[in-house]
Design a protein around this motif. Structure first.
Motif, PDB file in Angstrom:
ATOM      1  N   GLN A 218       0.850  -1.100   0.108  1.00 28.41           N
ATOM      2  CA  GLN A 218       0.054   0.018  -0.192  1.00 28.41           C
ATOM      3  C   GLN A 218       0.968   1.371   0.200  1.00 28.41           C
ATOM      4  O   GLN A 218       0.614   2.184  -0.755  1.00 28.41           O
ATOM      5  CB  GLN A 218      -0.864   0.220   1.217  1.00 28.41           C
ATOM      6  N   ARG A 221       2.315   1.922  -3.439  1.00 29.03           N
ATOM      7  CA  ARG A 221       1.353   2.286  -4.587  1.00 29.03           C
ATOM      8  C   ARG A 221       0.911   3.533  -4.120  1.00 29.03           C
ATOM      9  O   ARG A 221       0.670   4.209  -5.211  1.00 29.03           O
ATOM     10  CB  ARG A 221       0.083   1.278  -4.601  1.00 29.03           C
ATOM     11  N   SER A 225       1.579   6.352  -7.281  1.00 30.15           N
ATOM     12  CA  SER A 225       0.331   7.007  -7.634  1.00 30.15           C
ATOM     13  C   SER A 225       0.662   8.814  -7.381  1.00 30.15           C
ATOM     14  O   SER A 225       0.437   9.478  -8.363  1.00 30.15           O
ATOM     15  CB  SER A 225      -0.718   6.814  -7.081  1.00 30.15           C
ATOM     16  N   SER A 269      -8.648   9.323  -6.014  1.00 28.97           N
ATOM     17  CA  SER A 269      -9.387   8.371  -6.815  1.00 28.97           C
ATOM     18  C   SER A 269      -8.441   6.985  -6.681  1.00 28.97           C
ATOM     19  O   SER A 269      -9.108   5.821  -6.611  1.00 28.97           O
ATOM     20  CB  SER A 269      -9.648   8.929  -8.300  1.00 28.97           C
ATOM     21  N   ALA A 270      -7.184   7.174  -6.911  1.00 30.34           N
ATOM     22  CA  ALA A 270      -6.148   6.097  -7.084  1.00 30.34           C
ATOM     23  C   ALA A 270      -6.337   5.341  -5.911  1.00 30.34           C
ATOM     24  O   ALA A 270      -5.908   4.094  -5.568  1.00 30.34           O
ATOM     25  CB  ALA A 270      -4.840   6.444  -7.557  1.00 30.34           C
ATOM     26  N   ARG A 272      -8.366   5.586  -3.273  1.00 30.43           N
ATOM     27  CA  ARG A 272      -9.489   4.771  -3.139  1.00 30.43           C
ATOM     28  C   ARG A 272      -9.706   3.230  -3.412  1.00 30.43           C
ATOM     29  O   ARG A 272     -10.195   2.403  -2.612  1.00 30.43           O
ATOM     30  CB  ARG A 272     -10.893   5.322  -3.462  1.00 30.43           C
ATOM     31  N   ASN A 273      -8.684   2.980  -4.443  1.00 28.89           N
ATOM     32  CA  ASN A 273      -8.660   1.392  -4.816  1.00 28.89           C
ATOM     33  C   ASN A 273      -7.629   0.649  -4.003  1.00 28.89           C
ATOM     34  O   ASN A 273      -7.743  -0.419  -4.095  1.00 28.89           O
ATOM     35  CB  ASN A 273      -8.505   1.327  -6.304  1.00 28.89           C
ATOM     36  N   GLU A 274      -6.812   1.505  -3.127  1.00 28.38           N
ATOM     37  CA  GLU A 274      -5.939   0.599  -2.506  1.00 28.38           C
ATOM     38  C   GLU A 274      -6.059   0.625  -1.062  1.00 28.38           C
ATOM     39  O   GLU A 274      -5.190  -0.119  -0.493  1.00 28.38           O
ATOM     40  CB  GLU A 274      -4.583   1.327  -2.577  1.00 28.38           C
ATOM     41  N   THR A 276      -8.658   0.505   2.717  1.00 23.86           N
ATOM     42  CA  THR A 276      -9.647   0.337   3.347  1.00 23.86           C
ATOM     43  C   THR A 276     -10.672   1.606   3.599  1.00 23.86           C
ATOM     44  O   THR A 276      -9.961   2.706   3.388  1.00 23.86           O
ATOM     45  CB  THR A 276      -9.415  -0.265   4.795  1.00 23.86           C
ATOM     46  N   ASP A 277     -11.638   1.340   3.818  1.00 19.31           N
ATOM     47  CA  ASP A 277     -12.736   2.353   4.269  1.00 19.31           C
ATOM     48  C   ASP A 277     -12.336   3.657   5.183  1.00 19.31           C
ATOM     49  O   ASP A 277     -12.225   4.712   5.094  1.00 19.31           O
ATOM     50  CB  ASP A 277     -14.050   2.190   4.592  1.00 19.31           C
TER      51      ASP A 277
END
Length: 308
Positions: A218, A221, A225, A269-270, A272-274, A276-277
């Motif tokens: 994480q 990434r 990003s 946005s990127a 958000r895909n990597e 947890t909430d």
């Protein structure tokens, strides 16, 4: 009249006696101070030995977890320049210099490992190519962290030093490029000046609770990003700056707004895909103020100047 000398002699003898007592007390105090100093030196030497031992343990641990980085060279140059030393402190000073050298080499190794972790994991260099690359990365890290300001009374000397620094960095970049293919070099270009962004990602991770900490994937990434979208952001603010220089301040400020908004939107946005909430909600709180501060810093140099 014959008794006068004896009358005078008594106070003289008393004064001399008190003087002798004072000298004796002073001598005793000096001996106590010397004893205390020797004791302090012994304690400092023990502490130094403990510090060296801890450094050796850290280096051993680092060599087990990152064997490729264990052989990074110590700083070049003769850091043990000849100088006059007292016989009691010579060994301590030499040991301190060696300790500083060792710590500097260790921290450079750690910095190279963190900064280029993603790139190093994908490399498949043969022969001595990998070690040659690590040596170059370590040299670049030292040059990058050199402090030029504050050492020169003449601003021109400072500017010359900065130019020499940039030339050296460019030279090292070319040497690194000779060892990598185009895809690998793109990764290097992305990471080589990413110290601030890496600090930001680590700072965000430090705000999370123990159960929500980022894992290594994480972190990597998120960092990549942020750096990729930063490239587009830099191009956009260069255009905005040029608009303002051309006398189009309002258009330039709008371009700043758009550059920051796009950078933040793409990065979040990127992310958000990597994440947890919980991690993502914390990231939104963490980054919102920072992007706002970035926008203010872009506009601040032009706020009190008339370009229209």
């Amino acid at each position: 009249m014959k008794n006068i000398p004896s009358i005078v002699a008594v106070p003289v003898i008393i004064v001399l006696g008190w003087g002798a007592v004072a000298v004796w007390m002073q001598n005793g105090s000096l001996k106590a101070n010397i004893s205390t100093l020797q004791s302090d030196m012994a304690i400092q030497e023990d502490e130094h030995k403990d510090a060296v031992r801890q450094l050796q343990e850290l280096q051993a641990e680092s060599s087990r977890s990152m064997p490729r980085l264990a052989q990074l060279p110590l700083p070049s140059g003769d850091l043990q320049a000849a100088k006059k030393r007292g016989p009691c402190v010579e060994s301590l000073e030499e040991g301190a210099d060696e300790f500083v050298e060792g710590m500097e080499a260790f921290h450079v190794s750690e910095a190279v490992s963190r900064k280029y972790q993603t790139m190093l994991e994908m490399l498949q260099l043969e022969g001595g190519g990998e070690q040659a690359l690590l040596d170059l990365l370590a040299q670049r890290e030292r040059v990058l962290n050199m402090v030029s300001h504050g050492y020169f009374t003449n601003p021109l000397d400072s500017e010359v030093a900065l130019l020499e620094r940039e030339e050296k960095l460019s030279e090292l970049d070319d040497q690194v490029g000779s060892l990598l293919d185009s895809e690998q070099y793109d990764s290097y270009e992305l990471l080589k000046d990413s110290g601030f962004e890496q600090y930001q990602v680590q700072e965000f991770d430090d705000t999370l609770d123990a159960g929500d900490l980022l894992d290594d994937d994480q972190i990597n990434r998120l960092l990549v990003s942020k750096l990729q979208f930063k490239k587009d952001y830099i191009q956009a603010i260069n255009v905005a700056n040029q608009l303002i220089k051309d006398g189009k301040k309002n258009l330039g400020f709008k371009a700043f707004d758009q550059a920051i908004e796009l950078y933040e939107t793409n990065y979040m946005s990127a992310a958000r895909n990597e994440l947890t909430d919980t991690q993502f909600e914390r990231l939104k709180e963490f980054e919102e103020n920072r992007f706002s501060q970035m926008l203010l810093s872009l506009k601040a140099p032009y706020e009190d100047r008339a370009f229209d």
